[in-house]
Design a protein around this motif. Structure first.
Motif, PDB file in Angstrom:
ATOM      1  N   ALA A  75       5.529 -26.701  21.167  1.00  0.00           N
ATOM      2  CA  ALA A  75       4.493 -26.098  21.772  1.00  0.00           C
ATOM      3  C   ALA A  75       4.370 -25.896  23.193  1.00  0.00           C
ATOM      4  O   ALA A  75       3.741 -25.169  23.753  1.00  0.00           O
ATOM      5  N   SER A  76       5.132 -26.770  23.984  1.00  0.00           N
ATOM      6  CA  SER A  76       5.145 -26.430  25.321  1.00  0.00           C
ATOM      7  C   SER A  76       5.883 -25.072  25.639  1.00  0.00           C
ATOM      8  O   SER A  76       5.513 -24.403  26.588  1.00  0.00           O
ATOM      9  N   ALA A  77       6.946 -24.744  25.086  1.00  0.00           N
ATOM     10  CA  ALA A  77       7.488 -23.332  25.092  1.00  0.00           C
ATOM     11  C   ALA A  77       6.787 -22.105  24.848  1.00  0.00           C
ATOM     12  O   ALA A  77       6.641 -21.135  25.280  1.00  0.00           O
ATOM     13  N   PHE A  78       5.925 -22.491  23.699  1.00  0.00           N
ATOM     14  CA  PHE A  78       4.850 -21.668  23.216  1.00  0.00           C
ATOM     15  C   PHE A  78       3.723 -21.284  24.390  1.00  0.00           C
ATOM     16  O   PHE A  78       3.481 -20.191  24.545  1.00  0.00           O
ATOM     17  N   SER A  79       3.306 -22.431  25.068  1.00  0.00           N
ATOM     18  CA  SER A  79       2.307 -22.251  25.991  1.00  0.00           C
ATOM     19  C   SER A  79       2.809 -21.384  27.314  1.00  0.00           C
ATOM     20  O   SER A  79       2.189 -20.446  27.728  1.00  0.00           O
ATOM     21  N   ASP A  80       4.133 -21.702  27.466  1.00  0.00           N
ATOM     22  CA  ASP A  80       4.657 -20.968  28.721  1.00  0.00           C
ATOM     23  C   ASP A  80       4.880 -19.438  28.130  1.00  0.00           C
ATOM     24  O   ASP A  80       4.446 -18.688  28.935  1.00  0.00           O
ATOM     25  N   ALA A  81       5.040 -19.142  26.903  1.00  0.00           N
ATOM     26  CA  ALA A  81       5.288 -17.754  26.422  1.00  0.00           C
ATOM     27  C   ALA A  81       4.220 -17.041  26.553  1.00  0.00           C
ATOM     28  O   ALA A  81       3.888 -15.979  27.185  1.00  0.00           O
ATOM     29  N   VAL A  82       3.093 -17.766  26.175  1.00  0.00           N
ATOM     30  CA  VAL A  82       1.541 -17.255  26.140  1.00  0.00           C
ATOM     31  C   VAL A  82       1.167 -16.809  27.911  1.00  0.00           C
ATOM     32  O   VAL A  82       0.790 -15.675  28.022  1.00  0.00           O
ATOM     33  N   ASP A  83       1.425 -17.886  28.694  1.00  0.00           N
ATOM     34  CA  ASP A  83       1.145 -17.622  30.089  1.00  0.00           C
ATOM     35  C   ASP A  83       1.910 -16.366  30.611  1.00  0.00           C
ATOM     36  O   ASP A  83       1.373 -15.615  31.435  1.00  0.00           O
TER      37      ASP A  83
END
Length: 251
Positions: free
Chosen positions: A140-148
């Motif tokens: 989920a953290s990597a997902f959030s970074d990708a969205v950002d």
């Protein structure tokens, strides 16, 4: 068809862009809590393009399967957005284009995103993301970074962004935990100052209120059509709200 597979089919079909419809426009009940449909943040780039009466492109980016379009497919919400915004802003012309990255996670889409933005030059990017991250159990953290990062790419290319969460289906909710990804989207969009269209919460509201029955044994074509229409209608409302927020200043 197994219960969870039918849910994935429902979600993928509703996510698909393009498609022309041959169904009557009915006055579907598209009610949703205002907290879920307000833009909150402005859309200054889109507002500027519309004010100048320039040709305005809206890019819809998703991870749909890219199934071949047929004449009996339900009308897609991107086409409804285009039709409605063209009527509301007739000068200059609004065009909605869809880019599918089949079964791609948010991180996987980043590789092609700068090129897609350079080619389409949108004033607004509507990014549907999180479905395959949820299915694959991505970090989920990597997902959030990708969205950002993706939001940053869009802003760098001169486009506003609306981020759209995965869809709700009672047939997949028991198998896949979408909460970490919708929460990541909520915080990422808040930090970036872009509108968040929580499609999962809206569709869950429809199910709870009996507006739509997503748990029927055989979802009908009319269900697909009605949900597309409602998603399109609510997204148009969020777009207009974001444009007006920019025009009127912070509320």
């Amino acid at each position: 068809m197994k219960r969870w597979l039918w849910g994935v089919f429902l979600a993928t079909t509703l996510a698909m862009g393009g498609g022309s419809a041959a169904f009557a426009e009915t006055a579907s009940v598209c009610a949703a809590p205002s907290a879920l449909t307000r833009a909150v943040f402005p859309l200054p780039r889109l507002a500027r393009s519309l004010e100048r009466k320039e040709p305005t492109t809206i890019l819809v980016l998703n991870s749909a399967s890219g199934a071949k379009k047929t004449s009996n497919m339900p009308r897609s919400f991107p086409s409804y957005i285009e039709e409605t915004l063209r009527a509301r802003y007739p000068d200059g012309g609004v065009a909605v284009t869809t880019h599918n990255e089949p079964r791609a996670t948010a991180e996987a889409i980043l590789g092609d995103l700068p090129g897609v933005l350079a080619e389409t030059r949108p004033a607004l990017m509507i990014w549907q993301t999180g479905t395959y991250d949820t299915i694959l159990g991505a970090d989920a953290s990597a997902f959030s970074d990708a969205v950002d990062t993706g939001i940053g790419y869009a802003h760098g290319a001169g486009a506003d962004v609306i981020v759209v969460s995965p869809q709700y289906s009672p047939r997949t909710a028991f198998a896949f935990d979408v909460a970490p990804y919708t929460n990541a989207l909520r915080w990422a969009t808040r930090e970036a100052g872009v509108p968040f269209f929580d499609r999962y919460a809206i569709m869950r509201f429809w199910e709870d209120e009996g507006i739509f029955d997503f748990d029927s044994a055989r979802p009908s074509a009319s269900l697909f059509a009605d949900v597309h229409q409602c998603i399109g209608r609510l997204l148009v409302g969020m777009i207009v709200d974001g444009v007006q927020t920019r025009a009127l200043g912070s509320r």
